[in-house]
Design a protein around this motif. Structure first.
Motif, PDB file in Angstrom:
ATOM      1  N   LEU A 114       0.821  -1.218   0.000  1.00 27.83           N
ATOM      2  CA  LEU A 114       0.000   0.000   0.000  1.00 27.83           C
ATOM      3  C   LEU A 114       0.850   1.262   0.000  1.00 27.83           C
ATOM      4  O   LEU A 114       0.386   2.329   0.391  1.00 27.83           O
ATOM      5  CB  LEU A 114      -0.920   0.015   1.234  1.00 27.83           C
ATOM      6  N   ARG A 115       2.095   1.120  -0.413  1.00 27.15           N
ATOM      7  CA  ARG A 115       3.029   2.245  -0.390  1.00 27.15           C
ATOM      8  C   ARG A 115       2.454   3.506  -1.034  1.00 27.15           C
ATOM      9  O   ARG A 115       2.611   4.603  -0.542  1.00 27.15           O
ATOM     10  CB  ARG A 115       4.299   1.847  -1.146  1.00 27.15           C
ATOM     11  N   SER A 116       1.749   3.312  -2.140  1.00 28.83           N
ATOM     12  CA  SER A 116       1.263   4.485  -2.864  1.00 28.83           C
ATOM     13  C   SER A 116       0.143   5.200  -2.112  1.00 28.83           C
ATOM     14  O   SER A 116      -0.205   6.330  -2.443  1.00 28.83           O
ATOM     15  CB  SER A 116       0.800   4.087  -4.260  1.00 28.83           C
ATOM     16  N   GLU A 330      -1.355  -8.469  -0.890  1.00 24.40           N
ATOM     17  CA  GLU A 330      -0.412  -8.836  -1.957  1.00 24.40           C
ATOM     18  C   GLU A 330      -1.148  -9.329  -3.193  1.00 24.40           C
ATOM     19  O   GLU A 330      -0.732  -9.106  -4.317  1.00 24.40           O
ATOM     20  CB  GLU A 330       0.553  -9.927  -1.481  1.00 24.40           C
ATOM     21  N   LYS A 331      -2.272 -10.022  -2.978  1.00 21.91           N
ATOM     22  CA  LYS A 331      -3.051 -10.522  -4.117  1.00 21.91           C
ATOM     23  C   LYS A 331      -3.796  -9.396  -4.828  1.00 21.91           C
ATOM     24  O   LYS A 331      -4.447  -9.631  -5.847  1.00 21.91           O
ATOM     25  CB  LYS A 331      -4.051 -11.584  -3.645  1.00 21.91           C
ATOM     26  N   GLY A 332      -3.757  -8.202  -4.231  1.00 25.49           N
ATOM     27  CA  GLY A 332      -4.350  -7.042  -4.910  1.00 25.49           C
ATOM     28  C   GLY A 332      -5.782  -6.734  -4.533  1.00 25.49           C
ATOM     29  O   GLY A 332      -6.399  -5.841  -5.111  1.00 25.49           O
ATOM     30  N   TYR A 333      -6.353  -7.464  -3.564  1.00 22.61           N
ATOM     31  CA  TYR A 333      -7.728  -7.143  -3.156  1.00 22.61           C
ATOM     32  C   TYR A 333      -7.741  -5.837  -2.377  1.00 22.61           C
ATOM     33  O   TYR A 333      -6.913  -5.637  -1.484  1.00 22.61           O
ATOM     34  CB  TYR A 333      -8.310  -8.259  -2.287  1.00 22.61           C
ATOM     35  N   ARG A 334      -8.698  -4.967  -2.687  1.00 19.48           N
ATOM     36  CA  ARG A 334      -8.788  -3.666  -2.027  1.00 19.48           C
ATOM     37  C   ARG A 334     -10.242  -3.326  -1.736  1.00 19.48           C
ATOM     38  O   ARG A 334     -11.103  -3.563  -2.579  1.00 19.48           O
ATOM     39  CB  ARG A 334      -8.232  -2.544  -2.923  1.00 19.48           C
ATOM     40  N   THR A 335     -10.486  -2.702  -0.572  1.00 19.77           N
ATOM     41  CA  THR A 335     -11.796  -2.077  -0.355  1.00 19.77           C
ATOM     42  C   THR A 335     -11.700  -0.655  -0.926  1.00 19.77           C
ATOM     43  O   THR A 335     -10.600  -0.188  -1.261  1.00 19.77           O
ATOM     44  CB  THR A 335     -12.153  -2.034   1.144  1.00 19.77           C
ATOM     45  N   GLU A 343     -11.155  -0.374  -8.801  1.00 22.80           N
ATOM     46  CA  GLU A 343     -11.560  -1.784  -8.730  1.00 22.80           C
ATOM     47  C   GLU A 343     -11.571  -2.223  -7.285  1.00 22.80           C
ATOM     48  O   GLU A 343     -10.515  -2.538  -6.738  1.00 22.80           O
ATOM     49  CB  GLU A 343     -10.544  -2.651  -9.463  1.00 22.80           C
ATOM     50  N   TYR A 344     -12.728  -2.231  -6.656  1.00 22.37           N
ATOM     51  CA  TYR A 344     -12.709  -2.615  -5.248  1.00 22.37           C
ATOM     52  C   TYR A 344     -13.727  -3.693  -4.917  1.00 22.37           C
ATOM     53  O   TYR A 344     -14.666  -3.920  -5.689  1.00 22.37           O
ATOM     54  CB  TYR A 344     -12.907  -1.394  -4.354  1.00 22.37           C
ATOM     55  N   ILE A 345     -13.507  -4.381  -3.782  1.00 25.35           N
ATOM     56  CA  ILE A 345     -14.456  -5.396  -3.342  1.00 25.35           C
ATOM     57  C   ILE A 345     -15.166  -4.885  -2.084  1.00 25.35           C
ATOM     58  O   ILE A 345     -14.692  -3.970  -1.417  1.00 25.35           O
ATOM     59  CB  ILE A 345     -13.766  -6.762  -3.065  1.00 25.35           C
ATOM     60  N   LYS A 346     -16.286  -5.512  -1.782  1.00 22.91           N
ATOM     61  CA  LYS A 346     -17.093  -5.056  -0.641  1.00 22.91           C
ATOM     62  C   LYS A 346     -16.505  -5.577   0.669  1.00 22.91           C
ATOM     63  O   LYS A 346     -15.664  -6.471   0.677  1.00 22.91           O
ATOM     64  CB  LYS A 346     -18.522  -5.561  -0.822  1.00 22.91           C
ATOM     65  N   CYS A 347     -17.026  -5.034   1.749  1.00 22.10           N
ATOM     66  CA  CYS A 347     -16.577  -5.437   3.089  1.00 22.10           C
ATOM     67  C   CYS A 347     -16.764  -6.945   3.281  1.00 22.10           C
ATOM     68  O   CYS A 347     -15.857  -7.651   3.728  1.00 22.10           O
ATOM     69  CB  CYS A 347     -17.398  -4.650   4.108  1.00 22.10           C
ATOM     70  N   SER A 348     -17.949  -7.444   2.882  1.00 25.64           N
ATOM     71  CA  SER A 348     -18.226  -8.872   3.091  1.00 25.64           C
ATOM     72  C   SER A 348     -17.282  -9.741   2.269  1.00 25.64           C
ATOM     73  O   SER A 348     -16.823 -10.783   2.728  1.00 25.64           O
ATOM     74  CB  SER A 348     -19.685  -9.193   2.764  1.00 25.64           C
ATOM     75  N   GLU A 349     -16.958  -9.290   1.030  1.00 24.86           N
ATOM     76  CA  GLU A 349     -16.075 -10.107   0.195  1.00 24.86           C
ATOM     77  C   GLU A 349     -14.636 -10.079   0.734  1.00 24.86           C
ATOM     78  O   GLU A 349     -13.949 -11.104   0.758  1.00 24.86           O
ATOM     79  CB  GLU A 349     -16.102  -9.629  -1.258  1.00 24.86           C
TER      80      GLU A 349
END
Ligand code: NAD
Length: 358
Positions: A114-116, A330-335, A343-349
């Protein structure tokens, strides 16, 4: 082992993020052959609506008989017009004082992935940083004598900073012990060039440093610390400071990590021989996004991991949860709050992904 945890879900996103942490803890317990008993109690606005007060007696009693407490957050627009004593936030001071929680641990960690997200330049953050701020929580100016006077220039208000040797010693010991468990480096922050309480603070910290010769100890004035945190945060490992300085510096430290939704905290202490602890994300109830399933649950999940380490002495469980969070990033998943490209996923996901990676 069976652990009894009191859940104070609170308001806004509180219920969503606490439910996420409960799912993560449930799977962790399954993996290690342990068991958590969760009991929910009312706090904040939800408690006001149900009982007329932000911190009902049953909630305090429930927390006192639990092994530890996990709190979501309190507050929201609905209760914003209530007077100070009746507001949901009043419950926070109430529960801290009922449990005698005088040590507040606030990690400020910038993950390489999350450096950026950090507002600081790349050359300053390098491959990330990991600071632990130890803040005194029940003394100092927030709890000192206060009031109004008729002074030299007319009506005036005053607040008083007061610290006893006992209060400084116990927070100092807690900080040195934490430094011993980490990288054996501790910086105490004060304003000893101006304040009498800070001079006493510094004297006691120096005395304690002699009992911990392995810890690389230093002092810093708070104004310099505020600058150094943005100039070179990587110089810090553990920081110990008073209630007000800790309040301000820990917010600054959280800001330079780039996301408030990632940061956990814990409050430790006790009454008499009984030890108590409470874990919570550093953020508030985020009423602007409540009920939309878009909150970041990671701060609360990491708070649960801290509970495993500091209250239950279960570094194995804590590492398992922390590793799952590392991997999900690391896998790139982001809220939504930490995604740079939309490109984001929900809290539940996010919760499901972390549970899968445990
Ligand atoms: P906040 O931390 O609730 O929100 C600030 C901003 O950060 C908002 O835009 C919010 O959407 C976002 N945010 C916060 N947590 C997030 C998460 N997990 N995921 C994604 N985004 C997140 O602070 P605020 O807006 O100043 O306060 C809102 C309410 O919370 C107020 O009633 C305040 O008194 C209360 N509050 C409670 C606590 C607590 O319970 N410990 C702490 C601070 C504020």
């Amino acid at each position: 082992m069976i652990y009894n945890i009191a859940l104070l879900k609170g308001d806004g996103i509180g219920p969503e993020i606490v439910d996420s942490a409960v799912k993560v803890l449930g799977k962790t317990a399954e993996k290690f052959g342990d068991k958590f008993n969760f009991t929910s109690y009312l706090i904040g606005g939800a408690a006001i609506d149900e009982t007329g007060q932000p911190l009902p007696k049953e909630t305090v009693e429930g927390c006192l008989k639990s092994d530890s407490v996990l709190l979501g957050a309190v507050g929201g627009y609905k209760w914003d017009n209530l007077s100070g004593d009746k507001r949901p936030e009043k419950a926070l001071l109430g529960i801290r004082s009922a449990l005698g929680l005088y040590t507040n641990l606030r990690p400020a960690k910038l993950y390489p992935a999350l450096r950026s997200a950090s507002p600081l330049k790349d050359e300053i953050v390098g491959d990330g940083f990991d600071i632990m701020i130890v803040r005194e929580l029940t003394g100092g100016i927030y709890f000192g004598d206060r009031g109004y006077n008729d002074g030299k220039f007319g009506r005036e208000a005053f607040d008083t900073e007061r610290y006893s040797i006992m209060e400084i010693e116990r927070i100092g010991k807690a900080a040195f012990e934490i430094a011993m468990k980490r990288n054996k480096k501790l910086c105490s922050i004060d304003k000893a060039n101006v304040l009498e309480t800070s001079r006493l603070w510094r004297k006691i910290m120096h005395e304690l440093s002699e009992q911990y010769p392995e810890v690389e100890y230093s002092d810093m004035f708070v104004d310099n610390a505020a600058m150094q945190l943005v100039r070179n945060p990587r110089q810090f490992d553990v920081i110990v400071t008073s209630n007000m300085f800790g309040d301000i510096l820990s917010d600054e430290a959280s800001q330079i990590t780039g996301s408030i939704g990632m940061l956990a905290s814990s409050s430790l202490g006790g009454v008499g021989d009984n030890k108590y602890s409470l874990y919570e994300p550093i953020h508030g109830s985020a009423p602007d996004i409540a009920g939309k399933d878009i909150a970041n649950p990671i701060a609360t999940i990491l708070s649960a991991a801290m509970m495993m380490r500091y209250s239950f002495d279960r570094a194995d469980m804590a590492e398992c949860i922390e590793n799952a969070v590392d991997k999900v990033l690391e896998k790139g998943y982001r809220t939504a709050d930490i995604c740079a490209d939309g490109e984001y996923i929900k809290c539940s996901e996010m919760t499901e992904r972390i549970v899968e990676l445990l």
